[in-house]
Design a protein around this motif. Structure first.
Motif, PDB file in Angstrom:
ATOM      1  N   SER A   1       0.836  -1.197   0.000  1.00  0.00           N
ATOM      2  CA  SER A   1       0.000   0.000   0.000  1.00  0.00           C
ATOM      3  C   SER A   1       0.870   1.246   0.000  1.00  0.00           C
ATOM      4  O   SER A   1       1.826   1.339   0.775  1.00  0.00           O
ATOM      5  N   VAL A   2       0.540   2.177  -0.872  1.00  0.00           N
ATOM      6  CA  VAL A   2       1.233   3.466  -0.952  1.00  0.00           C
ATOM      7  C   VAL A   2       0.221   4.568  -0.646  1.00  0.00           C
ATOM      8  O   VAL A   2      -0.889   4.563  -1.173  1.00  0.00           O
TER       9      VAL A   2
ATOM     10  N   ALA B   1      -9.235  -1.568   3.973  1.00  0.00           N
ATOM     11  CA  ALA B   1      -9.308  -0.707   2.786  1.00  0.00           C
ATOM     12  C   ALA B   1      -8.870  -1.448   1.530  1.00  0.00           C
ATOM     13  O   ALA B   1      -8.479  -0.826   0.541  1.00  0.00           O
ATOM     14  N   SER B   2      -8.977  -2.778   1.544  1.00  0.00           N
ATOM     15  CA  SER B   2      -8.470  -3.579   0.428  1.00  0.00           C
ATOM     16  C   SER B   2      -9.207  -3.331  -0.890  1.00  0.00           C
ATOM     17  O   SER B   2      -8.724  -3.713  -1.954  1.00  0.00           O
TER      18      SER B   2
ATOM     19  N   ASN C   1      -3.202   5.317  -2.744  1.00  0.00           N
ATOM     20  CA  ASN C   1      -4.214   6.307  -2.393  1.00  0.00           C
ATOM     21  C   ASN C   1      -3.535   7.600  -1.947  1.00  0.00           C
ATOM     22  O   ASN C   1      -2.311   7.665  -1.814  1.00  0.00           O
ATOM     23  N   CYS C   2      -4.340   8.616  -1.730  1.00  0.00           N
ATOM     24  CA  CYS C   2      -3.794   9.950  -1.457  1.00  0.00           C
ATOM     25  C   CYS C   2      -4.536  10.588  -0.276  1.00  0.00           C
ATOM     26  O   CYS C   2      -5.741  10.405  -0.111  1.00  0.00           O
TER      27      CYS C   2
ATOM     28  N   ALA D   1      -3.597  10.903  10.912  1.00  0.00           N
ATOM     29  CA  ALA D   1      -2.900   9.633  11.101  1.00  0.00           C
ATOM     30  C   ALA D   1      -3.801   8.410  10.973  1.00  0.00           C
ATOM     31  O   ALA D   1      -3.433   7.415  10.342  1.00  0.00           O
ATOM     32  N   GLY D   2      -4.981   8.475  11.574  1.00  0.00           N
ATOM     33  CA  GLY D   2      -5.866   7.322  11.565  1.00  0.00           C
ATOM     34  C   GLY D   2      -6.309   6.919  10.173  1.00  0.00           C
ATOM     35  O   GLY D   2      -6.377   5.728   9.845  1.00  0.00           O
ATOM     36  N   ILE D   3      -6.609   7.898   9.334  1.00  0.00           N
ATOM     37  CA  ILE D   3      -7.082   7.583   7.986  1.00  0.00           C
ATOM     38  C   ILE D   3      -5.975   6.941   7.165  1.00  0.00           C
ATOM     39  O   ILE D   3      -6.230   6.069   6.336  1.00  0.00           O
ATOM     40  N   VAL D   4      -4.727   7.340   7.402  1.00  0.00           N
ATOM     41  CA  VAL D   4      -3.613   6.712   6.678  1.00  0.00           C
ATOM     42  C   VAL D   4      -3.457   5.264   7.108  1.00  0.00           C
ATOM     43  O   VAL D   4      -3.271   4.363   6.270  1.00  0.00           O
ATOM     44  N   SER D   5      -3.542   5.005   8.404  1.00  0.00           N
ATOM     45  CA  SER D   5      -3.466   3.630   8.891  1.00  0.00           C
ATOM     46  C   SER D   5      -4.575   2.783   8.281  1.00  0.00           C
ATOM     47  O   SER D   5      -4.354   1.639   7.866  1.00  0.00           O
ATOM     48  N   PHE D   6      -5.776   3.341   8.228  1.00  0.00           N
ATOM     49  CA  PHE D   6      -6.896   2.632   7.615  1.00  0.00           C
ATOM     50  C   PHE D   6      -6.613   2.300   6.151  1.00  0.00           C
ATOM     51  O   PHE D   6      -6.817   1.170   5.699  1.00  0.00           O
ATOM     52  N   LEU D   7      -6.127   3.285   5.392  1.00  0.00           N
ATOM     53  CA  LEU D   7      -5.859   3.074   3.969  1.00  0.00           C
ATOM     54  C   LEU D   7      -4.793   2.006   3.737  1.00  0.00           C
ATOM     55  O   LEU D   7      -4.762   1.374   2.679  1.00  0.00           O
TER      56      LEU D   7
END
Length: 279
Positions: free
Chosen positions: A164-165, A261-262, A209-210, A250-256
């Protein structure tokens, strides 16, 4: 009849609660044993992201252009009992990008996650006054280096069966921030880079994702909140009526980066307190 319905409703709600609790207990660390690289991660948004990834179970390699900043960040996060190491990395230098990747592989055997957060903005003023040198610096670091650091990690992610990027852009990609013309342009370019990489890397099971942060309390944005009057004026543009903290990103990045978030790739998530962005 009413009593029966209430009883059944309570049983269903209790069952749902037990199921959710069981699910959380079964997956306490959504990023357990994942290996993550985070560029420009010794303060601000990058540091908050690195901390959250480590809190969620990842082995994190932080980086910065200065060794003293790396040492300070690593000491702070290791002091919290987190699996964090670090190395110097100027993302505009090929040898530094290679060292960052090699460090993660040597320490942890591979790479699963890349968060590209490094960016510069050496200019404030009218877009028409930007010099060629400034354009080169901003586009080299903010856009080209992001593409190249992604290129560097792809072979390692392939070996792990995917990855994941997450690319950090800005709300300025949608709504240009005054005086930051070339910076805004570079961040808009990252939205396109995200979509293009998502298409090309999908066959390798690598999602891209961004994140587009809004006004976050960091050194970069301090001109917008450094005194009470400016902070008040800034808040008027935000529906949440507060300026964001690095941890809000931070949380949304961990989720992605997680399996939850597959089914998400090629998307940009705006974290901006309700500030106007896209429809």
């Amino acid at each position: 009849m009413l009593k029966t319905r209430l009883l059944l409703g309570g049983c269903v709600q209790s069952w749902k609660s037990m199921r959710m609790a069981s699910s959380r207990a079964a997956r306490p660390d959504p990023l357990a044993n994942k290996v993550a690289l985070v560029t420009a991660s010794t303060n601000g948004i990058g540091f908050a992201i690195a901390r959250r990834l480590a809190q969620d179970g990842a082995h994190v390699v932080v980086s910065s252009r200065k060794q003293q900043n790396v040492d300070k960040a690593v000491a702070a996060l290791q002091g919290e009992g987190l699996s964090v190491t670090g190395t110097v990395c100027h993302v505009g230098k090929a040898e530094d990008r290679e060292r960052l990747v090699a460090t993660a592989v040597k320490l942890h055997g591979g790479i699963d996650i890349l968060v590209s957060n490094a960016a510069v903005n050496p200019f404030f003023g009218n877009l028409i006054d930007v010099t060629e040198e400034v354009w080169d610096k901003i586009l080299d670091i903010n856009v080209k280096a992001t593409a190249l650091i992604t290129k560097a990690v792809v072979p390692e992610m392939e070996k792990r069966g995917g990855g994941s990027v997450v690319i950090v852009a800005s709300i300025g990609a949608y709504t240009p921030l005054p005086g930051l013309g070339p910076y805004n342009v570079s961040k808009t370019a990252l939205l396109g880079l995200t979509k293009s990489l998502a298409v090309e890397l999908n066959q390798m099971n690598i999602r891209v994702n961004c994140l587009a942060p809004g006004i976050i309390k960091t050194n970069f944005s301090q001109m917008l909140w450094m005194d009470k009057e400016r902070e008040k004026n800034t808040k008027e543009f935000l529906r949440v009526r507060r300026i964001g903290q690095p941890e809000d990103c931070a949380g949304i990045v961990s989720f992605l980066c997680s399996e939850d978030a597959s089914y998400i790739t090629g998307e940009t998530v705006v974290v901006a307190g309700g500030a106007l962005s896209h429809l």
